[in-house]
Design a protein around this motif. Structure first.
Motif, short mmCIF file in Angstrom:
data_model
loop_
_atom_site.label_atom_id
_atom_site.label_comp_id
_atom_site.label_asym_id
_atom_site.label_seq_id
_atom_site.Cartn_x
_atom_site.Cartn_y
_atom_site.Cartn_z
N HIS A 171 0.84 -1.20 0.00
CA HIS A 171 0.00 0.00 0.00
C HIS A 171 0.88 1.25 0.00
O HIS A 171 2.06 1.18 0.33
CB HIS A 171 -0.84 0.07 1.28
N HIS A 208 -2.60 -3.58 -3.41
CA HIS A 208 -3.99 -3.35 -2.98
C HIS A 208 -4.89 -3.22 -4.22
O HIS A 208 -5.99 -3.75 -4.26
CB HIS A 208 -4.01 -2.07 -2.13
N CYS A 219 -3.72 2.24 -5.30
CA CYS A 219 -2.80 1.84 -4.23
C CYS A 219 -1.91 0.65 -4.62
O CYS A 219 -2.45 -0.37 -5.04
CB CYS A 219 -3.65 1.49 -3.00
ZN LIG Z 1 -4.03 0.33 0.02
#
Ligand SMILES: [Zn+2]
Length: 147
Positions: free
Chosen positions: A9, A117, A126
């Motif tokens: 992330h 992500h 992300c």
């Molecule tokens: Zn994330």
């Protein structure tokens, strides 16, 4: 929790001069009502140098990728910064490679188990549209094969 994946992330915020990890942790606890920060590890610049910061313990489910039950089968790693705007600093990236390789060895994962992500939540970029994910997997793969 059985760790099958690592999920990368970004914080989507500018990495400031102070410890942004604490602000994120406070937000996750006080605003989201969680027991701890949602990630297991973070990488951020503190006092001019990049460091790996521990979040939740590795045996605790994360709170970072709700899709496809990923919170109960992956470790969440957050690189502080906004990588829609540009690539991470080389030192942050190198630290991330070392962290990922260590965790892959510990949990007997191959480098293709390092995910973003975005792969689970395609409405998010992300860890950022400029994040060099292929490079991360390739470098981790090379280091894992070297042993
Ligand atoms: Zn994330």
């Amino acid at each position: 929790m059985k760790v099958e994946y690592l999920v990368i992330h970004h914080s989507f915020t500018k990495d400031g001069l102070v410890v942004d990890w604490k602000a994120i942790r406070d937000y996750h606890i006080n605003t989201n009502g969680w027991d701890d920060i949602g990630y297991h590890y973070g990488i951020e610049k503190v006092n001019g140098d990049y460091v790996i910061i521990s979040g939740r313990s590795e045996d605790t489910n994360g709170a970072h990728t709700k899709e496809q039950g990923m919170n109960s089968k992956s470790l969440g790693i957050c690189v502080i910064g906004n990588y829609d705007l540009g690539e991470p600093d080389k030192r942050a990236f190198d630290l991330l490679v070392i962290l990922c390789v260590g965790l892959c060895k510990k949990y007997k994962l191959t480098a293709d188990k390092i995910r973003t992500h975005h792969e689970y939540a395609n409405y998010k970029t992300c860890p950022g549209s400029k994040f060099p994910m292929d490079k991360l997997r390739n470098e981790a793969d090379r280091m894992l094969k070297e042993g």
